[in-house]
Structures are given as C-alpha cells and as structure tokens.
Design a protein around this motif. Structure first.
Motif, PDB file in Angstrom:
ATOM      1  N   GLY A  47       0.789  -1.226   0.000  1.00 30.04           N
ATOM      2  CA  GLY A  47       0.000   0.000   0.000  1.00 30.04           C
ATOM      3  C   GLY A  47       0.818   1.270   0.000  1.00 30.04           C
ATOM      4  N   GLU A  48       2.061   1.201   0.503  1.00 30.33           N
ATOM      5  CA  GLU A  48       2.934   2.368   0.576  1.00 30.33           C
ATOM      6  C   GLU A  48       4.327   1.996   0.068  1.00 30.33           C
ATOM      7  N   ARG A  49       4.946   2.923  -0.605  1.00 22.90           N
ATOM      8  CA  ARG A  49       6.315   2.683  -1.072  1.00 22.90           C
ATOM      9  C   ARG A  49       7.280   2.931   0.090  1.00 22.90           C
ATOM     10  N   ARG A  50       7.877   1.867   0.573  1.00 30.58           N
ATOM     11  CA  ARG A  50       8.783   1.946   1.709  1.00 30.58           C
ATOM     12  C   ARG A  50       9.980   1.014   1.502  1.00 30.58           C
ATOM     13  N   THR A  51      11.036   1.285   2.267  1.00 31.86           N
ATOM     14  CA  THR A  51      12.153   0.349   2.391  1.00 31.86           C
ATOM     15  C   THR A  51      12.115  -0.206   3.801  1.00 31.86           C
ATOM     16  N   ALA A  52      11.970  -1.517   3.896  1.00 28.10           N
ATOM     17  CA  ALA A  52      11.928  -2.183   5.191  1.00 28.10           C
ATOM     18  C   ALA A  52      13.197  -2.998   5.384  1.00 28.10           C
ATOM     19  N   LEU A  53      13.614  -3.116   6.638  1.00 26.37           N
ATOM     20  CA  LEU A  53      14.797  -3.894   6.996  1.00 26.37           C
ATOM     21  C   LEU A  53      14.374  -5.022   7.932  1.00 26.37           C
ATOM     22  N   ASN A  96       5.619  -1.686  -6.871  1.00 21.89           N
ATOM     23  CA  ASN A  96       5.402  -0.256  -6.618  1.00 21.89           C
ATOM     24  C   ASN A  96       6.662   0.457  -6.133  1.00 21.89           C
ATOM     25  N   GLY A  97       7.795  -0.257  -6.070  1.00 21.19           N
ATOM     26  CA  GLY A  97       9.055   0.368  -5.649  1.00 21.19           C
ATOM     27  C   GLY A  97       9.439   0.063  -4.213  1.00 21.19           C
ATOM     28  N   SER A  98       8.541  -0.569  -3.448  1.00 16.77           N
ATOM     29  CA  SER A  98       8.893  -0.965  -2.085  1.00 16.77           C
ATOM     30  C   SER A  98       9.975  -2.037  -2.116  1.00 16.77           C
ATOM     31  N   LYS A  99      10.690  -2.148  -1.001  1.00  9.69           N
ATOM     32  CA  LYS A  99      11.801  -3.094  -0.946  1.00  9.69           C
ATOM     33  C   LYS A  99      11.969  -3.591   0.482  1.00  9.69           C
ATOM     34  N   ILE A 100      12.298  -4.879   0.628  1.00 11.58           N
ATOM     35  CA  ILE A 100      12.660  -5.444   1.927  1.00 11.58           C
ATOM     36  C   ILE A 100      14.086  -5.966   1.823  1.00 11.58           C
ATOM     37  N   SER A 113      24.898   1.032   4.545  1.00 10.74           N
ATOM     38  CA  SER A 113      24.687   1.321   3.127  1.00 10.74           C
ATOM     39  C   SER A 113      23.209   1.437   2.759  1.00 10.74           C
ATOM     40  N   ILE A 114      22.306   1.203   3.710  1.00 13.13           N
ATOM     41  CA  ILE A 114      20.868   1.239   3.415  1.00 13.13           C
ATOM     42  C   ILE A 114      20.300   2.587   3.842  1.00 13.13           C
ATOM     43  N   ASN A 115      19.627   3.256   2.931  1.00  9.92           N
ATOM     44  CA  ASN A 115      19.085   4.592   3.205  1.00  9.92           C
ATOM     45  C   ASN A 115      17.562   4.573   3.317  1.00  9.92           C
ATOM     46  N   ASN A 116      17.045   5.552   4.031  1.00 12.51           N
ATOM     47  CA  ASN A 116      15.599   5.783   4.131  1.00 12.51           C
ATOM     48  C   ASN A 116      14.819   4.559   4.636  1.00 12.51           C
ATOM     49  N   ILE A 117      15.323   3.918   5.674  1.00 16.66           N
ATOM     50  CA  ILE A 117      14.610   2.799   6.290  1.00 16.66           C
ATOM     51  C   ILE A 117      13.503   3.365   7.176  1.00 16.66           C
ATOM     52  N   LEU A 140      16.757   3.931  11.769  1.00 18.61           N
ATOM     53  CA  LEU A 140      15.358   4.138  11.403  1.00 18.61           C
ATOM     54  C   LEU A 140      15.121   5.628  11.142  1.00 18.61           C
ATOM     55  N   ARG A 141      15.067   5.999   9.879  1.00 20.27           N
ATOM     56  CA  ARG A 141      14.840   7.419   9.568  1.00 20.27           C
ATOM     57  C   ARG A 141      14.332   7.579   8.137  1.00 20.27           C
ATOM     58  N   HIS A 142      13.403   8.508   7.990  1.00 18.71           N
ATOM     59  CA  HIS A 142      12.834   8.834   6.677  1.00 18.71           C
ATOM     60  C   HIS A 142      12.308  10.263   6.750  1.00 18.71           C
ATOM     61  N   PRO A 143      12.469  11.047   5.687  1.00 18.41           N
ATOM     62  CA  PRO A 143      12.073  12.469   5.748  1.00 18.41           C
ATOM     63  C   PRO A 143      10.574  12.698   5.887  1.00 18.41           C
TER      64      PRO A 143
END
Length: 427
Positions: A47-53, A96-100, A113-117, A140-143
């Motif tokens: 549902g949302e474009r996010r980068t998850a770790l 949709n561009g999301s990534k785990i 090396s992982i940004n915008n988690i 854990l940070r995202h604008p």
C-alpha cells in the motif's frame, strides 16, 4: 486491489495497527506471531512505497526463517507477479518500488549502506545485544514517512535486555501483560500470544507442548505459556544479590590473601571484563564486589581506565591465551600474571573451572555489579539436539564468568562433600 487472507483473530487488530512506533510481540511456540508480522509488512509495503529492513542477530539464520516465511506468504496469496525475490543478496522488490532488505547484526557495517529505512522487523530480538537494538533505532529514519520498528521473541530470562527495557525500566508488570494480552504504553504496542491463538495449529502439536509440564517446567512456561523467567538449568543456582554496602562490610573483614581479581580480554563483540572478588574461606562463600566491563577499547585505553590497579598493586590473573596483551599491561606497571596454561580454552579446563565455582556454597554479588548480575544470575547450560545438557557450554558468552575463572586460578574450593579426617572425629 482486494486481497482475501484468513488470519488468526487474535492478530486481526495488530495487522492494521500503525499508531505506535514500537511493536513488541512476545509469544510461546507456534503462536504464529512471526507469520502475522511478515504478513503485516507485506500488506504495508503493497500500500505504501517503503524500504523495510528485516534483521536477526546472525545473517545465516535468516534464509530458513524470515526469508522463507515471506516467500510462503507471497506464494499463498498469489502475489508472485507483484513481488520478486532475490537470493543473493537477500531482498524482496515490490512492483510499486517498495523493498525489503535482509541483514544480520553479525555484519553491522553493511547496515550503513541502506538509506531511508522507515520500517524494521527484528526477529528473535532477545538474541541481539542492547547496543545492537540502539544501533537499529539510529538507522530508522525517513524524511516524510512515519517510522516503525517491530520486535518479536519467545520469552527469555528476566535478565535479558528485552525484559529490562520493555517492562522493568517502564515499571510494567509482565503478569498484568499476560492477563491483558494486548496493551499500549506510550509509543509501544505490546502483544502476547500462545499456541491456542493459532487456529491453524494441529492439536497434536499443542498436546506435545502440554506434555512439557510433566518433565520440563521451565520449557513449559516459555513454550506453552509464553512467559518470561529462567530458561534452562541454572549454572550457578547459589548466585544471589546483596546491597553493595552490606557486601563491602563483609569484604573489608576478609584477609587480603583471599582477595582476587580476574580479567577476560575482548574488543569487538567480546568485552574487557575485570572482576574483584573476595573469598570467605571458612564458609566457602564467594563475594563479587567490583566490576569493569567495556568493549571497543584498545589496550592503552583500558590501561588508562584501570590505572588504580597500578597504585594498589593488586594481582590481576588474566587469560594465558593473550600473552602479548599481558606483557603490555606489565610494561604499564600492572601486577598482571597469566593463568595456568589453557585455563579457559580446553573443554577439560572449562569443566574444571565451572565445577570449582559450583562448589561455593553461596556466590554473593553486590547490586553495583550490574553486568555480573546480567550475565550470571540466569546463566544456563546449553543443550544438544536431544535436550541433554552440554556441561561446558552456556546460553551466552558470559565474560564476567571467565573473569571469575581466571581470578580463582590458584584457589581450590574444597568439595562440598567434605573429606573427613580422623581428627575431625577425635580419633
């Protein structure tokens, strides 16, 4: 897009709750907590474009746990066309561009090396060190997106950082948590589950868990009831805690020849651990009254921190496997000597040192020695695949335990089964 998926009722609200920053899920075996966390993350990233770790303490354990669980869910829901799996490096990519991204805390440099988690899942979080948890919070940070971290674990000893952080330091009662099952405290969402909450679990599996009550009470409490406490057979059941002033009142009366200092060396994941102890020789009681416990410290930094030992000339017994380090401290003016050869290295010596400590009738630790308490109070034996105790392996790498070994290197504890002499009987 409409997705139909049957889930366990106890997890329905959790699946769509995103009102908290931290989610802490504790449960017994087979409760389906990990399954529903993985499902929750998949739904969120669709549902949302996010980068998850997704993180575990050891990277190599992820493939057969979290990674395979996500694959099972995606295949079961028919989402193969929308989500692609990459085996090396382990990743999931959404249309949709999301990534785990999947990482292990045993390779922390690769986290940088992982940004915008904006979303992290820590599976078996009790295996991490507290410093690792704090490191993840910093990642854990995202604008723009709200931030979330989900932690899952089977209950472990109350000395583990998870219990300390989520219950003791917040003044929460875990027994109240087991009664309420789901609760929120500040920005933390708490969720408790047991096998009965998993309606898809075979009844014979639950019956096996129930049988544990008759032969392993500790495992039954953890696996069946999902409750914190001692996990396994204690190595030092005679360990106890006493106020520091009371310990020192006793220590000051003990002759100097029964005072000992032991040191275990460490740097990256291990710790430099120094412990002062005193022996009540007549009663065979061991007092632990002072500790130093740090890592990421070079020899010169540690020597500076321990400068008082140069002035006091206390003898420090250190691991003979580190002759170069011992020589450095000697040159700095420390009264440091090596233990007997292979004091803690061989299986035979590890067994002997453990047996020596177990022969003390009481091991009394000052409440000021927080790391000794953390490592020794609930120290348990490791077990093999058949559940049999491994007498020279433990549930954690207890550096203060090694320090006790080294400090007591030249002291022999008389076996509790006293060797009576003729004189003892007046003959």
């Amino acid at each position: 897009m409409n997705i139909a998926k049957e889930v366990n009722p106890h997890f329905e609200d959790f699946l769509f709750d995103w009102d908290s920053k931290l989610y802490f899920l504790v449960g017994g075996y087979g409760s389906s907590k990990s399954y529903h966390v993985a499902l929750k993350i998949v739904l969120k990233l669709l549902g949302e474009r996010r980068t998850a770790l997704v993180v575990r303490e050891v990277y190599d354990t992820i493939r057969d746990s979290c990674f395979s669980l996500f694959r099972e869910i995606v295949e079961d829901m028919g989402l193969d066309a929308m989500i692609a799996f990459n085996a090396s490096p382990m990743q999931m990519r959404f249309r949709n561009g999301s990534k785990i991204v999947f990482k292990g805390m045993d390779k922390p440099a690769k986290l940088k090396s992982i940004n915008n988690i904006s979303l992290i899942w820590v599976e078996e979080c009790s295996e991490l060190k507290y410093a690792g948890f704090k490191e993840l919070l910093g990642r854990l940070r995202h604008p723009t997106l709200p931030l979330h971290i989900i932690l899952t674990t089977n209950p472990v000893a109350r000395s583990n950082w998870t219990y300390q952080h989520f219950f003791e330091r917040r003044g929460l009662d875990d027994k109240d948590f087991y009664r309420r099952r789901v609760m929120r405290d500040g920005n933390i969402y708490y969720h408790h589950s047991v096998a009965d909450d998993n309606l898809f679990l075979p009844q014979d599996y639950i019956a096996q868990l129930d049988e544990m009550q008759g032969y392993d009470a500790d495992l039954y409490r953890i696996a069946r009831l999902g409750q914190f406490g001692v996990n396994g057979k204690l190595v030092l059941p005679q360990f106890e805690i006493m106020p520091h002033n009371e310990v020192m009142a006793v220590v000051e009366e003990i002759p100097r020849k029964y005072l000992r200092v032991g040191m275990d060396f460490g740097f990256e994941t291990s710790y430099n651990a120094v412990v002062r102890m005193a022996i009540d020789h007549e009663r065979k009681w061991l007092y632990i009254y002072w500790e130093y416990y740090r890592n990421h410290m070079t020899d010169d930094e540690t020597a500076d921190a321990l400068e008082e030992f140069v002035r006091t000339r206390e003898c420090i017994k250190a691991d003979s496997a580190e002759p170069k380090a011992i020589r450095y401290y000697q040159k700095r003016g420390f009264n440091m000597v090596a233990t007997k050869k292979s004091n803690g290295g061989s299986r035979h010596s590890r067994l002997d040192n453990t047996r020596k400590l177990k022969r003390f009738r009481r091991i009394i630790c000052s409440d000021a020695c927080v790391h000794c308490i953390e490592e020794l109070q609930d120290l348990t034996y490791a077990t093999d695949r058949d559940g049999e105790i491994i007498p020279d392996e433990f549930n954690r790498d207890a550096h203060t335990f090694s320090s006790l070994w080294y400090g007591l290197d030249d002291y022999d504890v008389v076996d509790i089964k006293h060797k009576f002499t003729k004189e003892a009987f007046g003959l």
